[in-house]
Write an enzyme that holds these catalytic residues in place. Sequence first.
Site, PDB file in Angstrom:
ATOM      1  CD  GLU A  83      -5.880   3.602 -12.638  1.00 41.70           C
ATOM      2  OE1 GLU A  83      -4.719   4.011 -12.562  1.00 41.70           O
ATOM      3  OE2 GLU A  83      -6.223   2.477 -12.251  1.00 41.70           O
ATOM      4  CG  ASP A 139      -1.339   0.504  -8.810  1.00 42.28           C
ATOM      5  OD1 ASP A 139      -1.105   1.515  -8.127  1.00 42.28           O
ATOM      6  OD2 ASP A 139      -2.286  -0.268  -8.575  1.00 42.28           O
TER       7      ASP A 139
HETATM    8  N1  LIG Z   1      -0.853  -4.453 -10.260  1.00 49.24           N
HETATM    9  C1  LIG Z   1      -2.134  -4.688 -10.220  1.00 49.24           C
HETATM   10  O1  LIG Z   1      -2.713  -5.236 -11.163  1.00 49.24           O
HETATM   11  C2  LIG Z   1      -2.909  -4.318  -8.993  1.00 49.24           C
HETATM   12  C3  LIG Z   1      -4.195  -4.823  -8.786  1.00 49.24           C
HETATM   13  C4  LIG Z   1      -4.843  -4.526  -7.602  1.00 49.24           C
HETATM   14  C5  LIG Z   1      -4.235  -3.698  -6.657  1.00 49.24           C
HETATM   15  N2  LIG Z   1      -3.003  -3.168  -6.922  1.00 49.24           N
HETATM   16  C6  LIG Z   1      -2.317  -2.318  -5.941  1.00 49.24           C
HETATM   17  O2  LIG Z   1      -1.839  -3.179  -4.915  1.00 49.24           O
HETATM   18  C7  LIG Z   1      -1.757  -2.441  -3.701  1.00 49.24           C
HETATM   19  C8  LIG Z   1      -2.411  -3.237  -2.591  1.00 49.24           C
HETATM   20  O3  LIG Z   1      -3.794  -3.298  -2.823  1.00 49.24           O
HETATM   21  P1  LIG Z   1      -4.783  -3.796  -1.679  1.00 49.24           P
HETATM   22  O4  LIG Z   1      -6.132  -3.854  -2.300  1.00 49.24           O
HETATM   23  O5  LIG Z   1      -4.234  -5.018  -1.034  1.00 49.24           O
HETATM   24  O6  LIG Z   1      -4.666  -2.561  -0.672  1.00 49.24           O
HETATM   25  P2  LIG Z   1      -4.926  -2.547   0.901  1.00 49.24           P
HETATM   26  O7  LIG Z   1      -5.008  -1.121   1.296  1.00 49.24           O
HETATM   27  O8  LIG Z   1      -6.030  -3.465   1.258  1.00 49.24           O
HETATM   28  O9  LIG Z   1      -3.568  -3.190   1.507  1.00 49.24           O
HETATM   29  C9  LIG Z   1      -2.334  -2.536   1.420  1.00 49.24           C
HETATM   30  C10 LIG Z   1      -1.520  -2.880   2.656  1.00 49.24           C
HETATM   31  O10 LIG Z   1      -0.211  -2.313   2.520  1.00 49.24           O
HETATM   32  C11 LIG Z   1       0.223  -1.968   3.818  1.00 49.24           C
HETATM   33  N3  LIG Z   1       1.352  -1.061   3.737  1.00 49.24           N
HETATM   34  C12 LIG Z   1       1.363   0.250   3.362  1.00 49.24           C
HETATM   35  N4  LIG Z   1       2.621   0.744   3.430  1.00 49.24           N
HETATM   36  C13 LIG Z   1       3.419  -0.295   3.818  1.00 49.24           C
HETATM   37  C14 LIG Z   1       4.812  -0.413   4.046  1.00 49.24           C
HETATM   38  N5  LIG Z   1       5.631   0.626   3.898  1.00 49.24           N
HETATM   39  N6  LIG Z   1       5.301  -1.618   4.422  1.00 49.24           N
HETATM   40  C15 LIG Z   1       4.481  -2.687   4.598  1.00 49.24           C
HETATM   41  N7  LIG Z   1       3.140  -2.618   4.398  1.00 49.24           N
HETATM   42  C16 LIG Z   1       2.619  -1.442   4.017  1.00 49.24           C
HETATM   43  C17 LIG Z   1      -1.018  -1.381   4.467  1.00 49.24           C
HETATM   44  O11 LIG Z   1      -0.936  -1.363   5.873  1.00 49.24           O
HETATM   45  C18 LIG Z   1      -2.110  -2.333   3.954  1.00 49.24           C
HETATM   46  O12 LIG Z   1      -2.386  -3.383   4.858  1.00 49.24           O
HETATM   47  C19 LIG Z   1      -2.422  -1.100  -3.970  1.00 49.24           C
HETATM   48  O13 LIG Z   1      -1.420  -0.121  -4.165  1.00 49.24           O
HETATM   49  C20 LIG Z   1      -3.196  -1.307  -5.248  1.00 49.24           C
HETATM   50  O14 LIG Z   1      -3.348  -0.119  -5.987  1.00 49.24           O
HETATM   51  C21 LIG Z   1      -2.334  -3.465  -8.055  1.00 49.24           C
END
Ligand SMILES: NC(=O)c1ccc[n+]([C@@H]2O[C@H](COP(=O)([O-])OP(=O)(O)OC[C@H]3O[C@@H](n4cnc5c(N)ncnc54)[C@H](O)[C@@H]3O)[C@@H](O)[C@H]2O)c1
Length: 356
Positions: free
Chosen positions: A56, A230
């Site tokens: 993005e 997101d």
């Molecule tokens: N809203 C925002 O501004 C923003 C900013 C950054 C990241 N994000 C989003 O936040 C999310 C997390 O990002 P991250 O960098 O920590 O990712 P990451 O991959 O490091 O961590 C995600 C975690 O979620 C766990 N997970 C997946 N499915 C699950 C479930 N059903 N139940 C419990 N745990 C589960 C995974 O095992 C993993 O440990 C991503 O989807 C990312 O796109 C959003």
Amino acid sequence: MVDFIGIERIQELVARRGAARFIEELAGEIEADFLRWSVFDKSPRHATHSPVGVIELMPASDGRLYAFKYVNGHPQNTAVGLLTVTAFGVLADVQTGYPLLLAELTLTTALRTAATSALAARRMARVGSRVMALVGNGAQSEFQTLAFHHLLGIREVRLYDTDAGATAKLEHNLARLRLPDLQVVRCGSTAAAVQGADIVTTATADKRNATILTPEMITPGVHLNAVGGDCPGKTELHPDILLRPDARVVVEYEPQSRIEGEIQQMNADFPVTELAQVLAGQVPGRVSDRDVTIFDSVGFALEDFSSLRYLLRIHHEERGTQQQIDLLPDLDDPKDLFALLLPETEKLSSRPGVPA
Ligand SMILES: NC(=O)c1ccc[n+]([C@@H]2O[C@H](COP(=O)([O-])OP(=O)(O)OC[C@H]3O[C@@H](n4cnc5c(N)ncnc54)[C@H](O)[C@@H]3O)[C@@H](O)[C@H]2O)c1
């Protein structure tokens, strides 16, 4: 020359400032920019999707400064030893169009997302909220904990992740941080983590309409900080949670959230409030202690604009590795770009026909 903040420099800046103070200052910058919402040139981010993820571009400008962020989201990356989310960005001067700063934004995105979550929760969560469930214990999770501990006064975090290793990593990092009076509780399921929590943060990564939270888990008065949904086709909340009569949904920028947020599951006329209105006090974040408040976070370019401006300021304030990169040509004659390709001896000392 253009100022440059890479990974080493951001580590240094956060260490010098202290992570909690860094998040607090960043939250102040982000809030100040949301309070001048109308001056910003805003647009939904430009997303390029593939079967495994998204890349993005996120631009924003206040007419004086311009910023963009490049960010990816690839939930399967961690299986091959790569981050789900990486980012970098540029801050530029609108008057000349010249870039002022090129900066890493991977760590900064985690810091600014946590800062924005805390800003929203300060207006939306019940006063006196002390217990937060944190579902999804990956890269974002320590930052969310830090922000909610420091800015909201959270004193118990209840952790759950489908990957027990991620929870163990978070527990280990929180133990090393030694946040005052913070109790860390490991839970066996999302339902167990959510039970009794004042605030529920979901930060899971899965490229599908996941239902991390289901209606029976939700109790009156809870605040949901839904961070992980997101992208189109990537959500965390069961739609019936949003449809509760006592639900109040706040989004960052409505046109983008209708495409990417939890509200992509709702009709186009589903009522939402923008965060700027809540921060400005125009619309209350919460009316009653029994409201179920939902911050449907997707991440908006203004938060990265504020972050880049803050980074440039503290980069100049804090001593240490002040790196610059030669991203732009420095020319005697701006119309003689070709001079850069000529050997030193063949360059004109002045334009032909123009007296020196
Ligand atoms: N809203 C925002 O501004 C923003 C900013 C950054 C990241 N994000 C989003 O936040 C999310 C997390 O990002 P991250 O960098 O920590 O990712 P990451 O991959 O490091 O961590 C995600 C975690 O979620 C766990 N997970 C997946 N499915 C699950 C479930 N059903 N139940 C419990 N745990 C589960 C995974 O095992 C993993 O440990 C991503 O989807 C990312 O796109 C959003």
